[in-house]
Design a protein around this motif. Structure first.
Motif, mmCIF file in Angstrom:
data_model
loop_
_atom_site.group_PDB
_atom_site.id
_atom_site.type_symbol
_atom_site.label_atom_id
_atom_site.label_comp_id
_atom_site.label_asym_id
_atom_site.label_seq_id
_atom_site.Cartn_x
_atom_site.Cartn_y
_atom_site.Cartn_z
ATOM 1 N N LEU A 105 0.323 1.510 6.326
ATOM 2 C CA LEU A 105 0.389 2.803 5.648
ATOM 3 C C LEU A 105 -0.387 3.865 6.424
ATOM 4 C CD1 LEU A 105 1.239 4.461 3.141
ATOM 5 C CD2 LEU A 105 -0.962 3.828 2.128
ATOM 6 N N ILE A 106 -1.579 3.520 6.897
ATOM 7 C CA ILE A 106 -2.395 4.476 7.651
ATOM 8 C C ILE A 106 -1.659 4.911 8.918
ATOM 9 C CG2 ILE A 106 -4.518 4.711 9.001
ATOM 10 C CD1 ILE A 106 -5.870 2.924 6.855
ATOM 11 N N GLY A 107 -1.010 3.974 9.589
ATOM 12 C CA GLY A 107 -0.230 4.324 10.766
ATOM 13 C C GLY A 107 0.933 5.238 10.427
ATOM 14 N N ALA A 108 1.622 4.959 9.330
ATOM 15 C CA ALA A 108 2.742 5.801 8.913
ATOM 16 C C ALA A 108 2.264 7.201 8.539
ATOM 17 C CB ALA A 108 3.462 5.159 7.730
ATOM 18 N N LEU A 109 1.109 7.295 7.899
ATOM 19 C CA LEU A 109 0.549 8.604 7.556
ATOM 20 C C LEU A 109 0.245 9.410 8.812
ATOM 21 C CD1 LEU A 109 -1.946 7.650 4.681
ATOM 22 C CD2 LEU A 109 0.198 8.909 4.442
ATOM 23 N N ALA A 110 -0.342 8.754 9.795
ATOM 24 C CA ALA A 110 -0.691 9.437 11.039
ATOM 25 C C ALA A 110 0.555 9.893 11.787
ATOM 26 C CB ALA A 110 -1.537 8.525 11.917
ATOM 27 N N ALA A 133 0.867 -1.167 0.000
ATOM 28 C CA ALA A 133 0.000 0.000 0.000
ATOM 29 C C ALA A 133 0.905 1.218 0.000
ATOM 30 C CB ALA A 133 -0.918 0.005 1.225
ATOM 31 N N ALA A 134 0.569 2.199 -0.800
ATOM 32 C CA ALA A 134 1.448 3.357 -0.972
ATOM 33 C C ALA A 134 0.655 4.647 -0.881
ATOM 34 C CB ALA A 134 2.189 3.280 -2.308
ATOM 35 N N TRP A 135 1.370 5.711 -0.535
ATOM 36 C CA TRP A 135 0.782 7.036 -0.432
ATOM 37 C C TRP A 135 1.249 7.895 -1.603
ATOM 38 C CZ3 TRP A 135 -3.120 9.460 1.211
ATOM 39 C CH2 TRP A 135 -3.134 10.840 1.380
ATOM 40 N N LEU A 136 0.303 8.375 -2.385
ATOM 41 C CA LEU A 136 0.578 9.260 -3.514
ATOM 42 C C LEU A 136 0.329 10.689 -3.072
ATOM 43 C CD1 LEU A 136 1.192 9.877 -6.473
ATOM 44 C CD2 LEU A 136 -1.210 9.362 -7.005
ATOM 45 N N ARG A 137 1.390 11.488 -3.029
ATOM 46 C CA ARG A 137 1.271 12.878 -2.614
ATOM 47 C C ARG A 137 0.693 13.735 -3.732
ATOM 48 N NH1 ARG A 137 7.098 12.576 0.171
ATOM 49 N NH2 ARG A 137 6.447 12.115 2.318
ATOM 50 N N ALA A 138 0.282 14.928 -3.362
ATOM 51 C CA ALA A 138 -0.349 15.827 -4.324
ATOM 52 C C ALA A 138 0.580 16.190 -5.474
ATOM 53 C CB ALA A 138 -0.826 17.097 -3.607
ATOM 54 N N ASP A 139 1.901 16.125 -5.245
ATOM 55 C CA ASP A 139 2.864 16.460 -6.302
ATOM 56 C C ASP A 139 3.128 15.299 -7.250
ATOM 57 O OD1 ASP A 139 4.380 14.767 -4.742
ATOM 58 O OD2 ASP A 139 5.943 16.235 -4.262
ATOM 59 N N GLU A 184 1.176 13.510 7.340
ATOM 60 C CA GLU A 184 0.879 13.772 5.930
ATOM 61 C C GLU A 184 -0.503 14.421 5.772
ATOM 62 O OE1 GLU A 184 2.573 13.217 3.090
ATOM 63 O OE2 GLU A 184 4.340 12.166 3.874
ATOM 64 N N ASP A 185 -0.644 15.240 4.742
ATOM 65 C CA ASP A 185 -1.928 15.882 4.429
ATOM 66 C C ASP A 185 -2.804 14.877 3.682
ATOM 67 O OD1 ASP A 185 -4.065 17.440 3.781
ATOM 68 O OD2 ASP A 185 -2.928 18.962 2.676
ATOM 69 N N ARG A 186 -3.643 14.174 4.437
ATOM 70 C CA ARG A 186 -4.438 13.108 3.839
ATOM 71 C C ARG A 186 -5.571 13.627 2.966
ATOM 72 N NH1 ARG A 186 -5.361 9.886 9.325
ATOM 73 N NH2 ARG A 186 -4.710 11.900 10.133
ATOM 74 N N ALA A 187 -5.859 14.902 3.033
ATOM 75 C CA ALA A 187 -6.939 15.463 2.218
ATOM 76 C C ALA A 187 -6.525 15.667 0.769
ATOM 77 C CB ALA A 187 -7.405 16.793 2.809
#
Length: 285
Positions: free
Chosen positions: A201-206, A176-182, A210-213
């Motif tokens: 991934l959710i734990g790492a974001l928290a 699972a990966a996080w795609l940033r706005a850029d 990270e700006d999850r919006a």
């Protein structure tokens, strides 16, 4: 997330249990069998304890377990936010790994009210759930300003392929990966279980703030109901998967305002819900 103290229970200088091990296997090619070394992903029992009370035992890859514990706690609604988690400690034993969380008194009171026995298995997200109401909970609609074109999505999955280290070794894990706005892939978490990878991934974001919006979640699996539920619970507005969704997942995505995309391949994808966050300006189909 600076309020959370984490500590690994491994001996000094030890990076923790291995994520993969080498076995001798018989590999057959065109009728010829040769003995070769093969690397297999490890999965170990991971017990989660909250203020000394055992709550769940999951089978997971033994990496990023602090992220996993926090992400599981958030996505399962066991805590309202990362501030409710004061400490996360891990301890390896003969039978597996115990992750101990110390949570706020108010969260612990709610936890005890809804405590249930759960035994997680690879690829299973609902084992041990006692009631239909617990399964069919619907998070609040997400408030997300995320916006990506199709080309950005394809490029992101190409980035993800190059960063799946455990998959390269074993060929048997999800990511699972996080795609940033850029358009850059900022975080990647892997596990033998797709739900576990997303919880990590959710734990790492928290923990990372990270700006999850404004970002999106990418998964190398199908988009099941549980994957949409966890994404919506994290406040993320876009979930993109390499495989297809289930009908229940699509209904939940529609209800929670999540843009759900499936069958993402180079140059093509399918949007099932809320297409406004995934506009491909190069094609006017």
């Amino acid at each position: 997330m600076s309020a959370i103290r984490t500590g690994a229970g491994w001996p000094a200088g030890d990076a923790g249990p291995p994520t993969h091990s080498t076995f001798e296997v018989g590999r057959s090619r065109h009728g010829q069998v040769a003995l070769e070394a093969d690397e297999l992903a490890e999965e170990v029992p991971v017990a989660l304890e909250y203020n000394g009370i055992s709550h769940a035992v999951m089978l997971a890859s033994p990496a990023d377990l602090e992220d996993f514990a926090l992400g599981f706690s958030l996505s399962e609604g066991l805590v309202a936010g990362p501030r409710d988690v004061y400490e996360i400690d891990t301890e390896a034993g003969c039978d597996g790994i115990t992750v101990r969380l110390r949570i706020a008194a108010e969260a612990f009171a709610l936890f005890k009210e809804r405590r249930r026995a759960m035994t997680g298995r690879t690829g299973c997200g609902l084992c041990g759930t006692e009631s239909l109401q617990e399964v069919m909970r619907v998070p609040a609609p997400v408030a997300s300003s995320a916006s990506f074109g199709g080309a950005a999505l394809y490029a992101a999955f190409a980035q993800l392929q190059t960063r799946q280290e455990l998959l390269r070794h074993t060929g048997s894990t999800h990511a699972a990966a996080w795609l940033r706005a850029d358009g850059q892939v900022g975080l990647v978490r892997e596990d033998v279980g797709r739900h576990n990878a997303l919880d990590k991934l959710i734990g790492a974001l928290a923990r990372g703030g990270e700006d999850r919006a404004r970002g999106a979640v990418l998964v190398t699996s199908r988009a099941s109901y549980e994957m949409v539920l966890k994404t919506a619970s994290a406040g993320v507005g876009l979930l993109a998967a390499v495989s297809g969704p289930t009908a229940l997942a699509v209904r939940l995505a529609q209800q929670t305002g999540v843009t759900l995309a499936g069958f993402v391949r180079a140059g093509r994808h399918v949007v099932y819900t809320h297409p406004q966050r995934l506009q491909d300006r190069t094609e006017q189909a």
